[in-house]
Motif scaffolding. Sequence first.
Motif, short mmCIF file in Angstrom:
data_model
loop_
_atom_site.label_atom_id
_atom_site.label_comp_id
_atom_site.label_asym_id
_atom_site.label_seq_id
_atom_site.Cartn_x
_atom_site.Cartn_y
_atom_site.Cartn_z
N TYR A 194 -0.01 -1.18 0.33
CA TYR A 194 -0.13 0.15 -0.06
C TYR A 194 1.06 1.35 -0.43
N SER A 195 2.25 1.41 0.43
CA SER A 195 3.15 2.70 0.68
C SER A 195 3.18 2.98 -0.81
N VAL A 196 3.18 2.04 -1.55
CA VAL A 196 3.72 2.00 -3.16
C VAL A 196 2.98 2.22 -4.51
N GLY A 197 1.99 1.31 -3.45
CA GLY A 197 1.26 0.71 -4.71
C GLY A 197 1.02 0.11 -6.11
N LEU A 198 1.74 -1.41 -6.00
CA LEU A 198 3.00 -1.93 -6.54
C LEU A 198 2.50 -3.37 -5.93
N LEU A 199 2.53 -4.61 -6.54
CA LEU A 199 2.63 -5.13 -5.96
C LEU A 199 4.27 -5.98 -5.70
N ARG A 200 4.60 -6.50 -4.45
CA ARG A 200 6.07 -7.02 -3.77
C ARG A 200 5.97 -8.50 -4.07
N LEU A 201 7.25 -8.33 -4.72
CA LEU A 201 7.84 -9.98 -4.73
C LEU A 201 8.49 -10.16 -3.40
N VAL A 211 12.78 3.86 -3.42
CA VAL A 211 13.22 4.70 -2.31
C VAL A 211 12.50 5.69 -2.53
N ASP A 212 12.44 6.35 -4.55
CA ASP A 212 11.74 7.47 -4.90
C ASP A 212 10.39 7.08 -4.82
N VAL A 213 9.94 5.85 -4.86
CA VAL A 213 8.23 5.58 -5.50
C VAL A 213 7.97 5.02 -3.35
N GLY A 214 8.96 5.38 -2.61
CA GLY A 214 8.21 4.54 -1.21
C GLY A 214 8.37 3.60 -0.42
N GLY A 215 9.23 2.54 -1.25
CA GLY A 215 9.67 1.54 -1.19
C GLY A 215 11.31 1.47 -0.51
N ASP A 216 11.28 0.06 -0.31
CA ASP A 216 12.23 -0.99 0.26
C ASP A 216 13.54 -0.47 -0.82
N GLY A 263 13.69 -3.85 -2.60
CA GLY A 263 12.40 -4.51 -2.23
C GLY A 263 12.23 -4.84 -4.22
N TYR A 264 11.51 -5.37 -4.59
CA TYR A 264 11.17 -5.81 -6.63
C TYR A 264 9.42 -6.04 -6.39
N TYR A 265 9.29 -4.99 -7.06
CA TYR A 265 7.98 -4.27 -7.37
C TYR A 265 7.48 -4.33 -8.86
N LEU A 266 6.34 -5.23 -8.97
CA LEU A 266 5.98 -5.80 -10.22
C LEU A 266 5.68 -4.28 -10.51
N ILE A 267 5.51 -3.84 -11.94
CA ILE A 267 4.81 -3.13 -13.03
C ILE A 267 3.92 -3.63 -13.58
N ILE A 268 3.52 -4.68 -13.21
CA ILE A 268 2.42 -5.72 -14.14
C ILE A 268 1.46 -5.51 -13.13
N ALA A 269 0.40 -5.05 -13.38
CA ALA A 269 -0.93 -5.43 -12.35
C ALA A 269 -2.22 -5.46 -12.58
N ASP A 270 -3.31 -4.91 -12.20
CA ASP A 270 -4.29 -5.72 -12.66
C ASP A 270 -4.98 -3.51 -13.13
N LEU A 271 -5.53 -3.21 -13.80
CA LEU A 271 -6.06 -2.11 -14.28
C LEU A 271 -7.08 -0.94 -13.19
N GLY A 272 -7.02 -2.49 -12.64
CA GLY A 272 -9.06 -2.07 -11.47
C GLY A 272 -10.12 -2.15 -12.40
N PHE A 273 -10.66 -2.56 -13.56
CA PHE A 273 -11.86 -2.66 -14.00
C PHE A 273 -11.54 -3.44 -15.01
#
Length: 122
Positions: free
Chosen positions: A14-21, A56-61, A64-74
Amino acid sequence: MWNPDTTTGGVYDYSVGLLRLDEEGYNKLQPLNLRINGATYELTPNAQILPRTLNVDVGGDKDGYYLIIADLGFPSGSGLDFILGQSFLERFYSVYDSGQNYDNTDSRVGFAETKYSFSETN
């Protein structure tokens, strides 16, 4: 239907808004093949994560590994939706042809591999 949460094992951060692996999850990522107008374009696992220098710029560790592939939400109502964004456009050369018609009936876009298409760094 493909779901990045269950397919990748990613957990929403939630702090980044992306899925973390975790590292194990990242090491299990498979190439993602996008088929566009009969041609296949491969996004390597490294192309599927946020460049780690930006974590770090987006508020993450920082590690960390943050996916840029995600559900569009609709749902669009048909298939799996993608926005071909920065990661794709950094790895594939793109040419835009707006054609001669102002009503865009002849508009098209083409893609080609570059020396960065299969880069293992991000």
